[in-house]
Write a protein that holds these residues in place. Structure first.
Motif, mmCIF file in Angstrom:
data_model
loop_
_atom_site.group_PDB
_atom_site.id
_atom_site.type_symbol
_atom_site.label_atom_id
_atom_site.label_comp_id
_atom_site.label_asym_id
_atom_site.label_seq_id
_atom_site.Cartn_x
_atom_site.Cartn_y
_atom_site.Cartn_z
ATOM 1 N N ASN A 91 91.741 -18.982 20.111
ATOM 2 C CA ASN A 91 90.396 -19.447 19.754
ATOM 3 C C ASN A 91 89.651 -18.389 18.941
ATOM 4 O O ASN A 91 88.423 -18.304 18.996
ATOM 5 C CB ASN A 91 89.599 -19.820 21.010
ATOM 6 N N TYR A 92 90.416 -17.585 18.175
ATOM 7 C CA TYR A 92 89.790 -16.584 17.317
ATOM 8 C C TYR A 92 88.975 -17.265 16.204
ATOM 9 O O TYR A 92 89.253 -18.422 15.857
ATOM 10 C CB TYR A 92 90.855 -15.693 16.669
ATOM 11 N N PRO A 93 88.013 -16.559 15.617
ATOM 12 C CA PRO A 93 87.268 -17.125 14.488
ATOM 13 C C PRO A 93 88.214 -17.576 13.377
ATOM 14 O O PRO A 93 89.200 -16.887 13.068
ATOM 15 C CB PRO A 93 86.385 -15.955 14.034
ATOM 16 N N ALA A 94 87.936 -18.734 12.787
ATOM 17 C CA ALA A 94 88.836 -19.324 11.788
ATOM 18 C C ALA A 94 89.078 -18.392 10.607
ATOM 19 O O ALA A 94 90.205 -18.301 10.097
ATOM 20 C CB ALA A 94 88.263 -20.649 11.306
ATOM 21 N N ARG A 95 88.050 -17.698 10.162
ATOM 22 C CA ARG A 95 88.209 -16.821 8.992
ATOM 23 C C ARG A 95 89.210 -15.707 9.279
ATOM 24 O O ARG A 95 90.049 -15.373 8.434
ATOM 25 C CB ARG A 95 86.857 -16.232 8.602
ATOM 26 N N TRP A 96 89.121 -15.127 10.482
ATOM 27 C CA TRP A 96 90.061 -14.072 10.853
ATOM 28 C C TRP A 96 91.471 -14.631 11.006
ATOM 29 O O TRP A 96 92.442 -14.018 10.560
ATOM 30 C CB TRP A 96 89.612 -13.398 12.145
ATOM 31 N N ALA A 97 91.602 -15.798 11.587
ATOM 32 C CA ALA A 97 92.919 -16.415 11.766
ATOM 33 C C ALA A 97 93.573 -16.700 10.416
ATOM 34 O O ALA A 97 94.779 -16.480 10.235
ATOM 35 C CB ALA A 97 92.790 -17.698 12.573
ATOM 36 N N ASP A 98 92.795 -17.177 9.451
ATOM 37 C CA ASP A 98 93.347 -17.463 8.121
ATOM 38 C C ASP A 98 93.835 -16.185 7.447
ATOM 39 O O ASP A 98 94.904 -16.165 6.820
ATOM 40 C CB ASP A 98 92.287 -18.136 7.244
ATOM 41 N N TYR A 99 93.053 -15.116 7.563
ATOM 42 C CA TYR A 99 93.467 -13.844 6.976
ATOM 43 C C TYR A 99 94.728 -13.332 7.669
ATOM 44 O O TYR A 99 95.672 -12.872 7.013
ATOM 45 C CB TYR A 99 92.345 -12.803 7.110
ATOM 46 N N TYR A 100 94.745 -13.429 8.967
ATOM 47 C CA TYR A 100 95.869 -12.953 9.782
ATOM 48 C C TYR A 100 97.162 -13.663 9.378
ATOM 49 O O TYR A 100 98.193 -13.034 9.153
ATOM 50 C CB TYR A 100 95.546 -13.220 11.249
ATOM 51 N N ASP A 101 97.090 -14.979 9.273
ATOM 52 C CA ASP A 101 98.278 -15.756 8.922
ATOM 53 C C ASP A 101 98.686 -15.536 7.470
ATOM 54 O O ASP A 101 99.872 -15.401 7.158
ATOM 55 C CB ASP A 101 98.022 -17.245 9.150
ATOM 56 N N GLY A 102 97.700 -15.499 6.590
ATOM 57 C CA GLY A 102 98.000 -15.343 5.174
ATOM 58 C C GLY A 102 98.669 -14.034 4.839
ATOM 59 O O GLY A 102 99.406 -13.931 3.856
ATOM 60 N N ASN A 103 98.445 -13.010 5.677
ATOM 61 C CA ASN A 103 99.060 -11.704 5.456
ATOM 62 C C ASN A 103 100.197 -11.418 6.426
ATOM 63 O O ASN A 103 100.652 -10.269 6.541
ATOM 64 C CB ASN A 103 97.994 -10.613 5.560
ATOM 65 N N ALA A 104 100.668 -12.459 7.117
ATOM 66 C CA ALA A 104 101.818 -12.355 8.032
ATOM 67 C C ALA A 104 101.661 -11.199 9.015
ATOM 68 O O ALA A 104 102.606 -10.465 9.284
ATOM 69 C CB ALA A 104 103.111 -12.203 7.231
ATOM 70 N N LEU A 105 100.466 -11.053 9.574
ATOM 71 C CA LEU A 105 100.209 -9.936 10.483
ATOM 72 C C LEU A 105 100.842 -10.130 11.855
ATOM 73 O O LEU A 105 100.871 -9.199 12.659
ATOM 74 C CB LEU A 105 98.701 -9.717 10.632
ATOM 75 N N GLY A 106 101.346 -11.328 12.132
ATOM 76 C CA GLY A 106 102.016 -11.549 13.408
ATOM 77 C C GLY A 106 103.192 -10.621 13.618
ATOM 78 O O GLY A 106 103.554 -10.302 14.754
ATOM 79 N N VAL A 107 103.802 -10.173 12.523
ATOM 80 C CA VAL A 107 104.963 -9.277 12.611
ATOM 81 C C VAL A 107 104.540 -7.816 12.691
ATOM 82 O O VAL A 107 105.103 -7.038 13.458
ATOM 83 C CB VAL A 107 105.896 -9.493 11.396
ATOM 84 N N SER A 108 103.529 -7.431 11.896
ATOM 85 C CA SER A 108 103.177 -6.009 11.785
ATOM 86 C C SER A 108 101.949 -5.599 12.597
ATOM 87 O O SER A 108 101.617 -4.415 12.656
ATOM 88 C CB SER A 108 102.916 -5.657 10.315
ATOM 89 N N ASP A 109 101.262 -6.534 13.221
ATOM 90 C CA ASP A 109 100.073 -6.251 14.013
ATOM 91 C C ASP A 109 100.322 -5.060 14.951
ATOM 92 O O ASP A 109 101.263 -5.089 15.743
ATOM 93 C CB ASP A 109 99.736 -7.503 14.839
ATOM 94 N N PRO A 110 99.499 -3.999 14.883
ATOM 95 C CA PRO A 110 99.715 -2.835 15.751
ATOM 96 C C PRO A 110 99.619 -3.176 17.231
ATOM 97 O O PRO A 110 100.291 -2.545 18.063
ATOM 98 C CB PRO A 110 98.617 -1.858 15.327
ATOM 99 N N VAL A 111 98.799 -4.168 17.579
ATOM 100 C CA VAL A 111 98.717 -4.585 18.985
ATOM 101 C C VAL A 111 100.058 -5.167 19.428
ATOM 102 O O VAL A 111 100.555 -4.864 20.515
ATOM 103 C CB VAL A 111 97.587 -5.615 19.182
ATOM 104 N N HIS A 112 100.648 -5.984 18.582
ATOM 105 C CA HIS A 112 101.954 -6.550 18.910
ATOM 106 C C HIS A 112 103.011 -5.456 19.034
ATOM 107 O O HIS A 112 103.820 -5.466 19.961
ATOM 108 C CB HIS A 112 102.369 -7.561 17.835
ATOM 109 N N ARG A 113 103.003 -4.520 18.100
ATOM 110 C CA ARG A 113 104.012 -3.461 18.146
ATOM 111 C C ARG A 113 103.857 -2.620 19.405
ATOM 112 O O ARG A 113 104.847 -2.222 20.022
ATOM 113 C CB ARG A 113 103.921 -2.575 16.899
#
Length: 249
Positions: free
Chosen positions: A58-80
């Protein structure tokens, strides 16, 4: 109070029958724990991911769009960082868990600009599957509910398991199939991942060099890749190979 809350969370999550239900339940859990945002996700490029890839937030839509558009699911420091521990952790502790690059700090700063402050992430790493997590967060400037973090650990674990159940049905409905290698194909890929050439592998396994090349080629075809490096990565990703296999630890 604590055990009663845990029982209530488990009962709510066990009663979930679809993603929309899980969204509502997680919103209620967030409010009870003192969080505003949550995200249950596999750590993948969601725009390129198969139907089995979990993603609910339920993150803000603008942040979610940026996150997905830059494929941060793979490189996100929190995920790592979540790949380094089995326990939940505060995002403010990231610098003590992994080396933060300039890009990492930029991502965290951008998240803050979009209103995402500190958070708490519960790792959910299941062997043979994509790595994942359940995160809770608040707006920038709003402190974490310290007393509720143990509850967040439990809620996050059960929530991710519920998502696995729901998304596995999606995978079946989409007829998504995990590639399966033969034992000999796996042997060849394993030795290739250890840095051996086709000739060296042929001597180790007692087959011809042409046979080794054929097994690796067939493995690539099963995974839909054209490089043995990508083949090894995919085999690691789905649990066909493990880092222990490759490094023999």
């Amino acid at each position: 109070m604590g055990m009663r809350m845990v029982s209530q969370f488990i009962e709510l999550i066990d009663g979930v029958g679809c993603a929309d239900d899980l969204m509502l339940v997680m919103s209620d859990i967030c409010a009870t724990l003192g969080f505003q945002f949550f995200a249950i996700a596999h750590h993948v490029d969601i725009l390129q991911a198969p139907a089995s890839a979990i993603r609910l937030h339920n993150y803000p839509a603008r942040w979610a769009d940026y996150y997905d558009g830059n494929a941060l699911g793979v490189s996100d420091p929190v995920h790592r960082a979540s790949h380094k521990t089995s326990a939940g952790f505060r995002w403010s502790h990231l610098p003590t868990m992994i080396p933060l690059t300039v890009a990492d700090r930029r991502v965290l700063a951008l998240g803050s600009e979009q209103g995402i402050g500190d958070g708490f992430t519960v790792p959910a790493n299941v062997p043979g599957e994509a790595l994942g997590s359940c995160s809770f967060a608040n707006q920038a400037g709003r402190p974490l509910p310290e007393a509720m973090l143990p509850m967040a650990q439990l809620a996050g674990t059960f929530a991710f398991e519920c998502a696995r159940r729901l998304w596995s049905v999606r995978a079946i409905d989409s007829e998504e199939k995990t590639p399966v290698l033969t034992d000999r194909q796996r042997d060849c890929i394993l030795w290739a991942a250890r840095g051996k050439s086709d000739w060296e592998i042929s001597r180790i396994l007692g087959v011809s060099e042409e046979t080794v090349a054929r097994h690796i080629k067939q493995g690539c075809e099963r995974y839909g890749v054209n490089k043995r490096t990508l083949l090894a990565i995919r085999a690691l990703f789905d649990g066909t190979l493990t880092f222990t296999d490759i490094f023999r630890r």
